[in-house]
Design a protein around this motif. Structure first.
Motif, PDB file in Angstrom:
ATOM      1  N   VAL A   1       1.033  -1.125   0.292  1.00 35.65           N
ATOM      2  CA  VAL A   1       0.200   0.400   0.493  1.00 35.65           C
ATOM      3  C   VAL A   1       1.185   1.841   0.295  1.00 35.65           C
ATOM      4  O   VAL A   1       1.755   1.098   0.526  1.00 35.65           O
ATOM      5  N   THR A   2       0.319   2.777  -1.115  1.00 32.53           N
ATOM      6  CA  THR A   2       0.805   3.625  -0.379  1.00 32.53           C
ATOM      7  C   THR A   2       0.096   3.926  -0.032  1.00 32.53           C
ATOM      8  O   THR A   2      -1.054   5.052  -0.193  1.00 32.53           O
ATOM      9  N   LEU A   3       0.953   5.301   0.668  1.00 35.98           N
ATOM     10  CA  LEU A   3      -0.360   6.725   0.738  1.00 35.98           C
ATOM     11  C   LEU A   3       0.346   8.004   1.004  1.00 35.98           C
ATOM     12  O   LEU A   3       1.336   7.954   1.552  1.00 35.98           O
ATOM     13  N   ARG A   4      -0.772   8.883   1.097  1.00 36.72           N
ATOM     14  CA  ARG A   4       0.195  10.005   0.236  1.00 36.72           C
ATOM     15  C   ARG A   4      -0.341  10.881   1.813  1.00 36.72           C
ATOM     16  O   ARG A   4      -1.429  11.332   2.184  1.00 36.72           O
ATOM     17  N   CYS A   5       0.781  12.429   1.114  1.00 39.76           N
ATOM     18  CA  CYS A   5       0.124  13.724   2.159  1.00 39.76           C
ATOM     19  C   CYS A   5       0.621  15.016   1.662  1.00 39.76           C
ATOM     20  O   CYS A   5       1.782  14.585   0.936  1.00 39.76           O
ATOM     21  N   SER A   6       0.093  15.445   2.152  1.00 36.41           N
ATOM     22  CA  SER A   6       1.084  17.022   0.886  1.00 36.41           C
ATOM     23  C   SER A   6       0.603  18.268   2.278  1.00 36.41           C
ATOM     24  O   SER A   6      -0.654  18.181   2.590  1.00 36.41           O
ATOM     25  N   PRO A   7       1.548  18.300   2.899  1.00 38.11           N
ATOM     26  CA  PRO A   7       1.866  18.933   3.947  1.00 38.11           C
ATOM     27  C   PRO A   7       1.567  20.556   4.186  1.00 38.11           C
ATOM     28  O   PRO A   7       0.822  21.007   2.899  1.00 38.11           O
ATOM     29  N   ILE A   8       0.668  21.311   4.547  1.00 41.41           N
ATOM     30  CA  ILE A   8       0.619  22.478   4.855  1.00 41.41           C
ATOM     31  C   ILE A   8       1.928  23.072   4.145  1.00 41.41           C
ATOM     32  O   ILE A   8       3.182  23.220   3.957  1.00 41.41           O
ATOM     33  N   SER A   9       1.801  24.413   3.308  1.00 44.74           N
ATOM     34  CA  SER A   9       1.688  25.838   2.319  1.00 44.74           C
ATOM     35  C   SER A   9       3.259  26.574   3.262  1.00 44.74           C
ATOM     36  O   SER A   9       3.113  26.274   4.694  1.00 44.74           O
TER      37      SER A   9
ATOM     38  N   PHE B   1       7.575  -0.673   6.310  1.00 40.22           N
ATOM     39  CA  PHE B   1       7.630   0.401   6.034  1.00 40.22           C
ATOM     40  C   PHE B   1       8.446   0.665   5.683  1.00 40.22           C
ATOM     41  O   PHE B   1      10.124   1.037   6.147  1.00 40.22           O
ATOM     42  N   SER B   2       8.333   2.255   4.700  1.00 46.65           N
ATOM     43  CA  SER B   2       9.412   3.142   4.077  1.00 46.65           C
ATOM     44  C   SER B   2       8.519   4.216   3.748  1.00 46.65           C
ATOM     45  O   SER B   2       7.567   4.206   4.216  1.00 46.65           O
ATOM     46  N   ALA B   3       9.640   4.461   3.598  1.00 42.03           N
ATOM     47  CA  ALA B   3       8.750   6.528   3.405  1.00 42.03           C
ATOM     48  C   ALA B   3       9.438   7.234   2.034  1.00 42.03           C
ATOM     49  O   ALA B   3      11.054   6.992   2.305  1.00 42.03           O
ATOM     50  N   ARG B   4       9.280   8.246   1.624  1.00 41.57           N
ATOM     51  CA  ARG B   4      10.080   9.282   1.403  1.00 41.57           C
ATOM     52  C   ARG B   4       9.487  10.754   1.011  1.00 41.57           C
ATOM     53  O   ARG B   4       8.413  10.757   1.216  1.00 41.57           O
ATOM     54  N   GLN B   5      10.215  11.204   1.140  1.00 44.57           N
ATOM     55  CA  GLN B   5       9.838  13.104   0.763  1.00 44.57           C
ATOM     56  C   GLN B   5      10.168  13.621  -0.879  1.00 44.57           C
ATOM     57  O   GLN B   5      11.270  13.427  -1.067  1.00 44.57           O
ATOM     58  N   PHE B   6       9.214  14.811  -1.285  1.00 49.01           N
ATOM     59  CA  PHE B   6       9.761  14.968  -2.605  1.00 49.01           C
ATOM     60  C   PHE B   6       9.890  16.257  -2.165  1.00 49.01           C
ATOM     61  O   PHE B   6       9.525  17.325  -1.420  1.00 49.01           O
ATOM     62  N   PRO B   7      10.422  16.721  -3.893  1.00 50.35           N
ATOM     63  CA  PRO B   7      10.785  17.881  -3.749  1.00 50.35           C
ATOM     64  C   PRO B   7      10.090  19.398  -3.613  1.00 50.35           C
ATOM     65  O   PRO B   7      10.718  20.331  -2.908  1.00 50.35           O
ATOM     66  N   ASN B   8       8.901  18.871  -3.464  1.00 49.01           N
ATOM     67  CA  ASN B   8       7.521  19.479  -3.496  1.00 49.01           C
ATOM     68  C   ASN B   8       7.598  19.144  -1.555  1.00 49.01           C
ATOM     69  O   ASN B   8       6.558  20.151  -1.194  1.00 49.01           O
TER      70      ASN B   8
END
Lengths: 113, 109
Positions: free
Chosen positions: A19-27, A64-71
Motif C-alpha cells: 500500500v502507498t499512502l500520500r500526504c501534502s503538508p501545509i504550504s 515500512f518505508s517513506a520518502r519526501q518529494f521536492p515539493n
C-alpha cells in the motif's frame, strides 16, 4: 489555507499486498512525519522527513518505508501487509524539524482483511 | 516501555467547571511538551505547548503546567464547554513526538 491533506481516506487491502499512502503538508512546511494509531492507543511515530532527508525512524520493521518529494509532499509505503497493520495512519507537518507544533491531517484508515 | 503516560482513560466534568487532565513522563531528556485534542474521524488538533524551560503556559481557556522534578504535566481547561468533549493526548518531544494513550473528556450540561 489548506491544512495537511492525506489520501486516500479509507483503504481496504488483503494480507501480503502493498500500500502507498500520500500526504501534502501545509504550504511552507518542510518537515513531514508519519504516525500509526491503533484503537485505544496514542499515535506512534514511524518516520520524520525534513528537506527530503530521513531525520528519524521509529520502531517499525523494514516493510515500512517513506520518502519526501521536492515539493515536500510525502508517501508512506508498507509492503507484505499483515493483519496487525490495520490502523489509522496520520501525517503531520511542521515548518522545520525543531521543537514546533506538528499539525496533523485527518489520516488514512487502513483495513487489512 | 511507555515513556508518556495518561493514567486516566476518561474524565467527566460539568459545563463551566474546571477540567484537569494529567500526564506523566519518564525521560528527563524531553524538552518540549504538547497537548492535542482529537474528535472522532479527525486528526489530532494542536492545543497548546510548553518548553522545558518554563513551568506554565496559558492560551485563553487552556493552561499547561509543567513540573519537571515530578516529571508531570497537566492541562487545565476553564471554564469547560460541551464542545471540549473529545480525546486529549499529551505528547513529549526529544527529537520525535511520543504520545500518551489519551484521556476522553466529557463535558455535560
Amino acid at each position: 489555507d489548506a491544512g495537511v491533506t492525506q489520501s486516500p481516506t479509507h483503504l481496504i487491502k488483503t494480507r501480503g499486498q502493498q500500500v502507498t499512502l500520500r500526504c501534502s503538508p501545509i504550504s511552507g512546511h518542510k518537515s513531514v512525519s508519519w504516525y500509526q494509531q491503533v484503537l485505544g492507543q496514542g499515535p506512534q511515530f514511524i518516520f520524520q522527513y525534513y528537506e527530503k532527508e530521513e531525520r528519524g525512524r521509529g520502531n517499525f520493521p523494514d516493510r515500512f518505508s517513506a520518502r519526501q518529494f521536492p515539493n515536500y509532499s510525502s508517501e508512506l509505503n508498507v509492503n507484505a501487509l499483515l493483519l496487525g497493520d490495520s490502523a489509522l495512519y496520520l501525517c503531520a507537518s511542521a515548518p522545520d524539524g525543531s521543537n514546533q507544533p506538528q499539525h496533523f491531517g485527518d489520516g488514512t484508515r487502513l483495513s487489512i482483511l | 516501555d511507555q515513556q508518556v503516560k495518561q493514567n486516566s482513560p476518561s474524565l467527566s466534568v460539568q459545563e463551566g467547571r474546571i477540567s484537569i487532565l494529567n500526564c506523566d513522563y519518564t525521560n528527563s531528556m524531553f524538552d518540549y511538551f504538547l497537548w492535542y485534542k482529537k474528535y472522532p474521524a479527525e486528526g489530532p488538533t494542536f492545543l497548546i505547548s510548553i518548553s522545558s524551560i518554563k513551568d506554565k503556559n496559558e492560551d485563553g481557556r487552556f493552561t499547561v503546567f509543567l513540573n519537571k522534578s515530578a516529571k508531570h504535566l497537566s492541562l487545565h481547561i476553564v471554564p469547560s464547554q460541551p464542545g471540549d468533549s473529545a480525546v486529549y493526548f499529551c505528547a513529549a518531544s526529544e527529537d520525535k513526538l511520543i504520545f500518551g494513550t489519551g484521556t476522553r473528556l466529557q463535558v455535560f450540561p
